[in-house]
Design an enzyme around this catalytic site. Structure first.
Site, mmCIF file in Angstrom:
data_model
loop_
_atom_site.group_PDB
_atom_site.id
_atom_site.type_symbol
_atom_site.label_atom_id
_atom_site.label_comp_id
_atom_site.label_asym_id
_atom_site.label_seq_id
_atom_site.Cartn_x
_atom_site.Cartn_y
_atom_site.Cartn_z
ATOM 1 N N CYS A 178 0.770 -1.057 -0.196
ATOM 2 C CA CYS A 178 -0.191 -0.083 0.024
ATOM 3 C C CYS A 178 0.770 1.282 0.086
ATOM 4 O O CYS A 178 1.930 1.367 0.684
ATOM 5 C CB CYS A 178 -0.858 0.028 1.242
ATOM 6 S SG CYS A 178 -1.941 -1.544 1.366
ATOM 7 N N ARG B 231 5.006 0.451 -6.233
ATOM 8 C CA ARG B 231 5.081 -0.464 -5.140
ATOM 9 C C ARG B 231 4.183 -1.692 -5.354
ATOM 10 O O ARG B 231 4.609 -2.618 -4.408
ATOM 11 C CB ARG B 231 4.653 0.468 -3.951
ATOM 12 C CG ARG B 231 5.411 1.687 -3.632
ATOM 13 C CD ARG B 231 4.760 2.472 -2.524
ATOM 14 N NE ARG B 231 4.630 1.882 -1.007
ATOM 15 C CZ ARG B 231 5.664 2.140 -0.126
ATOM 16 N NH1 ARG B 231 6.634 2.561 -0.363
ATOM 17 N NH2 ARG B 231 5.413 1.526 0.818
ATOM 18 N N TRP C 221 -2.960 -2.821 -1.516
ATOM 19 C CA TRP C 221 -2.643 -4.140 -1.792
ATOM 20 C C TRP C 221 -2.945 -4.864 -0.697
ATOM 21 O O TRP C 221 -2.771 -4.939 0.510
ATOM 22 C CB TRP C 221 -0.837 -4.200 -1.622
ATOM 23 C CG TRP C 221 -0.161 -5.572 -2.071
ATOM 24 C CD1 TRP C 221 0.037 -5.625 -3.587
ATOM 25 C CD2 TRP C 221 -0.033 -6.613 -1.227
ATOM 26 N NE1 TRP C 221 0.759 -7.203 -3.348
ATOM 27 C CE2 TRP C 221 0.738 -7.607 -2.244
ATOM 28 C CE3 TRP C 221 -0.047 -6.646 0.041
ATOM 29 C CZ2 TRP C 221 1.176 -8.804 -1.590
ATOM 30 C CZ3 TRP C 221 0.422 -8.076 0.498
ATOM 31 C CH2 TRP C 221 0.971 -9.160 -0.503
ATOM 32 N N ASN D 96 -1.668 2.204 5.762
ATOM 33 C CA ASN D 96 -0.777 1.265 5.183
ATOM 34 C C ASN D 96 -0.415 0.237 6.510
ATOM 35 O O ASN D 96 0.101 0.851 7.264
ATOM 36 C CB ASN D 96 0.488 2.112 4.766
ATOM 37 C CG ASN D 96 1.465 1.173 4.095
ATOM 38 O OD1 ASN D 96 1.643 0.163 3.948
ATOM 39 N ND2 ASN D 96 2.552 2.007 3.514
ATOM 40 N N GLY D 97 -0.477 -1.060 6.079
ATOM 41 C CA GLY D 97 -0.061 -1.896 7.293
ATOM 42 C C GLY D 97 -1.149 -2.973 7.612
ATOM 43 O O GLY D 97 -1.980 -3.256 6.807
ATOM 44 N N GLU E 102 18.660 -16.642 -8.066
ATOM 45 C CA GLU E 102 18.155 -15.349 -8.215
ATOM 46 C C GLU E 102 17.525 -15.375 -9.669
ATOM 47 O O GLU E 102 16.518 -14.780 -10.091
ATOM 48 C CB GLU E 102 19.408 -14.111 -8.065
ATOM 49 C CG GLU E 102 19.091 -12.948 -8.581
ATOM 50 C CD GLU E 102 17.889 -12.178 -8.243
ATOM 51 O OE1 GLU E 102 17.267 -12.648 -7.491
ATOM 52 O OE2 GLU E 102 17.662 -11.014 -8.991
ATOM 53 N N LYS F 289 13.686 -14.564 -10.846
ATOM 54 C CA LYS F 289 13.334 -13.371 -11.752
ATOM 55 C C LYS F 289 12.491 -13.806 -12.584
ATOM 56 O O LYS F 289 11.214 -13.279 -12.967
ATOM 57 C CB LYS F 289 14.627 -12.859 -12.506
ATOM 58 C CG LYS F 289 15.547 -11.950 -11.663
ATOM 59 C CD LYS F 289 15.199 -10.653 -11.716
ATOM 60 C CE LYS F 289 14.454 -10.174 -10.591
ATOM 61 N NZ LYS F 289 15.074 -10.311 -9.188
ATOM 62 N N GLU G 2 8.813 -14.379 -10.934
ATOM 63 C CA GLU G 2 8.166 -13.114 -10.739
ATOM 64 C C GLU G 2 7.641 -12.350 -11.757
ATOM 65 O O GLU G 2 6.552 -11.812 -11.743
ATOM 66 C CB GLU G 2 8.935 -12.378 -9.495
ATOM 67 C CG GLU G 2 10.257 -11.864 -10.017
ATOM 68 C CD GLU G 2 10.765 -10.973 -8.872
ATOM 69 O OE1 GLU G 2 10.211 -10.445 -7.883
ATOM 70 O OE2 GLU G 2 11.854 -10.913 -9.156
ATOM 71 N N HIS H 31 20.347 -35.599 -6.224
ATOM 72 C CA HIS H 31 19.600 -36.115 -4.726
ATOM 73 C C HIS H 31 17.982 -35.808 -4.816
ATOM 74 O O HIS H 31 17.276 -35.706 -3.918
ATOM 75 C CB HIS H 31 20.250 -35.151 -3.586
ATOM 76 C CG HIS H 31 21.605 -35.351 -3.519
ATOM 77 N ND1 HIS H 31 22.171 -36.409 -2.929
ATOM 78 C CD2 HIS H 31 22.738 -34.455 -3.639
ATOM 79 C CE1 HIS H 31 23.440 -36.653 -3.066
ATOM 80 N NE2 HIS H 31 23.844 -35.292 -3.313
ATOM 81 N N LYS I 139 6.603 -3.790 -4.605
ATOM 82 C CA LYS I 139 7.914 -3.421 -4.528
ATOM 83 C C LYS I 139 8.566 -3.487 -3.086
ATOM 84 O O LYS I 139 9.987 -4.002 -2.853
ATOM 85 C CB LYS I 139 8.274 -2.096 -5.037
ATOM 86 C CG LYS I 139 9.642 -1.664 -5.209
ATOM 87 C CD LYS I 139 10.217 -2.376 -6.155
ATOM 88 C CE LYS I 139 11.944 -2.221 -6.305
ATOM 89 N NZ LYS I 139 12.629 -3.165 -7.054
#
Ligand code: F6R
Length: 607
Positions: free
Chosen positions: A2, A27, A73, A99-100, A480, A484, A487, A503, A602
């Site tokens: 948010c 964000r 969000w 926000n939270g 990484e 990428k 996402e 394994h 973000k």
């Protein structure tokens, strides 16, 4: 996550708020809304979806010089117009943005409902509007203060009331909040990007503080009504840095910016004569640094993978035991904090709640935590006991790219310093510095060959599963690369140690699951080559990301990407760039929203 923004001043508030919300888009959000005060009326507009949907319903002629806005969000309650913020009280005179997460909202909601309050949404946040209503006796700030004493969880709250024109009250606990001081106008937001078009003079609000602002003044107090003296800071970022320029996406722009962001993280931090690094912000004497027996890096997501690379090198080059831990796990693990352990918190945004809470837990136990952040003045940067800014400039795309290489750069400088203080000889130090300074040129070469990466993405984007395999210092780079692809292209990918596939994961291998191998010219290359052969023997498709001239790896693989050769320890910088581009071009082929991938945010300011 948010985003919030508030405005008091001479302009039409709706214009400032909507432009600010556009800047907060990066964000991550799923709905948005504004409340603008005009005479004794609050005009509230909320819409699910992109800011454009909100723009479509807010009348261009909307009058009013003070207001609040929000990008949501979703955490509590579905994504719809009703659950979008701002939320109002029963009288419609009070509006809030939050926000939270309010963890104890269920009990509060039950109590307020029993008292006759009518709730319209499924959100946790709506209780705030009704609590302010229940406490309000003519003093909005006092009502907000009484409200927040009842809240458990995290919040950045903005509140307005029709009886208090040109006034906004902000309160913060755990969610970012910054005040912008303009010329005859005042802004408040979760992020400086929302206000940079209007002012660069800012005041960071801390947890437990409450702000009262109008167009000409502001005052910050604590929960006991004591006035808090605040320092005014200047934002160093330029508005243009937050624009896409000629690039189609921020992500592509930021991948390309690595040519400059890596050297910028080095800038002024090398002592060539002594073949070491100069890092003033550590706030530690040489004696204290010599006393470090162990290093623990805490981080999340891409920053965590950068931390894993760094830990590897701290051990191998500086000979200091080092590990990287997920901040979200460490904070609830009751970590043992011992003398001689130095902690690093790595965070691009400097606002990641998991990382922030882990820092606080470590500091409570007496740990010294240094921050490696990008956003100057961010909460983690402020709360750390020292640190290094990576100065990679604003990272707007949700998928982190340039921050990864800049985090590596800043920490490589620290490794150099620590190694030179221990056993690394002067010529070794010189060699390390020249390797670091050479990265820019190598990244440039990789970007020149961008087309071959694009072609590879065209060929492979339809596969539903990938393995990314690396070893040693490039094992985290494999993770990484997989992150990428997941996402932004929504392709399932697993990052694994190439040695570990036998394994278990090798069972996944068939002609529909390509394996991308990272094959630097290092001491593990031959082992990786053997792993490639194991995949080929099982009819798996192999892509080799190897160094120029490695014809043998190229022969085994079905497809190959080359990077320039470099000393082993610098290979992560070069290996990660093609993986960033591969994910980018796969996402492009699949028509994904590259800069704002679904469900992601973000700056992850909730748990
Ligand atoms: C991945 C990504 C996230 C972040 C993570 C930590 O592309 O962006 O995984 O790396 O949320 O964020 P910071 O570094 O801001 O703490």
């Amino acid at each position: 996550m948010c985003g919030i923004i508030g405005y008091c001043g001479p302009r039409e508030a709706s214009e400032v708020l909507l432009a600010g919300l556009k800047r907060l888009e990066y964000r991550g959000y799923d709905s948005s809304g504004i409340s603008v005060g005009f005479r004794d009326n609050l005009q509230v507009y909320k819409k699910k979806g992109k800011i454009q949907a909100l723009l479509d319903v807010v009348p261009e002629s909307l009058k009013g010089n003070w207001g609040i806005g929000h990008t949501r969000w979703a955490t509590h309650g579905g994504v719809n117009d009703t659950n979008a913020h701002p939320h109002c009280d029963c009288t419609g005179k009070i509006a809030i943005c939050h926000n939270g997460i309010i963890e104890n909202y269920v009990g509060l909601k039950d109590r307020l409902t029993d008292e006759g309050h009518r709730f319209l949404t499924e959100t946790d946040s709506e209780v705030i509007a009704h609590l302010v209503e229940s406490f309000y006796e003519g003093d909005l700030e006092a009502a907000v203060k009484s409200t927040v004493t009842l809240l458990k969880g995290t919040y950045g709250i903005l509140t307005m009331h029709t009886d208090h024109p040109d006034e906004i009250i902000g309160a913060r606990n755990g969610s970012p909040m910054v005040l912008g001081i303009g010329d005859g106008e005042m802004l408040i937001a979760s992020d400086v990007s929302a206000m940079i078009a209007h002012t660069k003079q800012v005041v960071y609000v801390e947890d437990g503080e409450v702000v009262r602002m109008d167009s000409g003044s502001y005052a910050v107090t604590d929960m006991r009504n004591r006035s808090v003296d605040k320092k005014v800071d200047s934002i160093s970022w330029e508005l243009e840095e937050m624009e896409k320029g000629d690039y189609p996406h921020f992500m592509l722009k930021e991948i390309h910016e690595q040519i400059d962001s890596v050297p910028r993280a080095i800038g002024g931090r090398i002592d060539e004569d002594q073949a070491t690094a100069v890092l003033g912000g550590l706030n530690m004497s040489e004696m204290e640094l010599l006393g470090v027996k162990r290093i623990v890096i805490i981080a999340a997501g891409t920053s965590y993978y950068a931390g894993c690379v760094v830990a590897y090198l701290l051990e191998s080059l500086a000979r200091i035991p080092a590990v990287t831990e997920l901040a979200s796990e460490l904070r609830y693990r009751n970590p043992i904090v011992e003398e001689g352990t130095l902690y690093f918190a790595m965070s691009q945004s400097g606002e990641t709640l998991d990382t922030l809470m882990a820092i606080r837990e470590l500091q409570r136990k007496g740990g010294r935590v240094l921050g490696i952040c990008n956003v100057v003045g961010s909460t983690i940067a402020r709360e750390s006991d020292g640190g290094v800014y990576i100065h990679s400039g604003p990272e707007i795309a949700v998928a982190s790219t340039k921050a990864f290489t800049s985090q590596l750069t800043a920490m490589y400088l620290f490794i150099l310093k620590m190694a030179r203080m221990r056993h690394m000889a002067w010529p070794e130090g010189k060699r390390f510095i020249s390797g670091l300074l050479g990265i820019r040129k190598h990244i440039g070469r990789i970007l020149e060959g961008e087309n071959s990466i694009r072609e590879l993405a065209v060929k492979y984007h339809k596969f539903g599963n990938f393995l990314f395999l690396g070893r040693g210092i490039n094992y985290p780079v494999a993770m990484e690369g997989a992150l990428k692809l997941k996402e932004i292209a929504y392709i399932h990918a697993e990052g694994y140690s190439a040695a570990e596939i036998k394994h278990g994961p090798i069972a996944l291998i068939n002609d529909q699951t390509p394996s991308l191998f990272i094959v630097p010219d290092d001491h593990l290359r031959d082992k990786v080559i053997s792993n490639m052969k194991e995949i080929k023997a099982r009819k798996g498709l192999v892509i080799a990301l190897c160094v120029e001239g490695d014809e043998y790896a190229a022969e085994i693989a079905d497809d190959v990407l080359y990077v320039p050769n470099c000393d082993e320890e610098f290979s992560p910088f070069l290996m990660v760039v093609p993986l960033q581009l591969f994910a980018y071009y796969c996402a492009l082929e699949l028509g994904c929203d590259v800069d704002q991938p679904r469900n992601l945010a973000k700056s992850v300011t909730v748990e």
